[in-house]
Design a protein around this motif. Sequence first.
Motif, mmCIF file in Angstrom:
data_model
loop_
_atom_site.group_PDB
_atom_site.id
_atom_site.type_symbol
_atom_site.label_atom_id
_atom_site.label_comp_id
_atom_site.label_asym_id
_atom_site.label_seq_id
_atom_site.Cartn_x
_atom_site.Cartn_y
_atom_site.Cartn_z
ATOM 1 N N LEU A 1 40.303 28.807 34.682
ATOM 2 C CA LEU A 1 39.422 28.329 35.739
ATOM 3 C C LEU A 1 38.021 28.074 35.188
ATOM 4 O O LEU A 1 37.445 28.918 34.503
ATOM 5 N N GLN B 1 35.868 31.969 34.818
ATOM 6 C CA GLN B 1 36.901 32.702 34.090
ATOM 7 C C GLN B 1 36.759 34.213 34.259
ATOM 8 O O GLN B 1 37.649 34.977 33.860
ATOM 9 N N TYR C 1 46.762 29.263 34.271
ATOM 10 C CA TYR C 1 45.731 28.270 34.570
ATOM 11 C C TYR C 1 44.351 28.874 34.396
ATOM 12 O O TYR C 1 43.990 29.831 35.074
ATOM 13 N N GLN D 1 41.045 23.329 36.835
ATOM 14 C CA GLN D 1 42.094 24.202 36.337
ATOM 15 C C GLN D 1 42.919 23.462 35.292
ATOM 16 O O GLN D 1 43.295 22.307 35.511
ATOM 17 N N ASN E 1 39.757 35.082 35.978
ATOM 18 C CA ASN E 1 40.904 35.214 35.065
ATOM 19 C C ASN E 1 40.907 36.568 34.375
ATOM 20 O O ASN E 1 41.965 37.179 34.165
#
Length: 222
Positions: free
Chosen positions: A53, A95, A51, A39, A98
């Motif tokens: 990932l 991600q 953050y 992260q 995310n």
Amino acid sequence: MIRFFDILFSGVAIIILLPFMIPIMIALKLTGEHYIFYQQERIGKGGKPFYILKFATMLKDSPNMPGGVLTQKNDPRILPMGKFLRKTKINELPQLVNIFIGQMSFIGPRPQAKQHYDLYSIEVKQAIDKIPPGLSGIGSLVFRDEEDMLSRISVDRNLFHDTVIAPYKGELEVWFSKNRNLKNYFKLIFMTVDAVLHPDSKKWRTAFKDLPPVPSELEQYI
């Protein structure tokens, strides 16, 4: 509408790819420094930090080691599985989370670490702060092999990045912020898939006629 497709595509991708990602997670746990995810704080929509990932590909303390946040080809900080994961872009798959929770989009400006975000002009920051950062995008396609590019530069690579690469990335991201629509969203998704399957593909050069011209200092490397 773009957000709808982000949720749909990331949700489906997580379900389909999870069986493929589990062996990778196990392998990472058993090798290197025995950690799975990496992260790092990046700057997202509205200039707010979040953050990002990724699968772990480098030593935990690599940002504080020689080289900093810039990675070069055959970087000694890369873990045993790291080279393969980075080359294939598999390290970016986490991600999808995310994207699903709304911190990122499939297509957008690549989220930068604060020290690189701060290199952008006020105009660039104002443009990219309006939209979510992307897993891929025009900047990611143009600089897909940035690590290899930096390894071929004879001058100070940090200086070259800060004074040549970063400004051009900024121009590309401003272009996208002004041309963000469903057509370019899907066009860049398909071009990203093509770039993964055909790493030497340069279709971005002809696919978008009004892109900012490549600086002469960069032409030989892109």
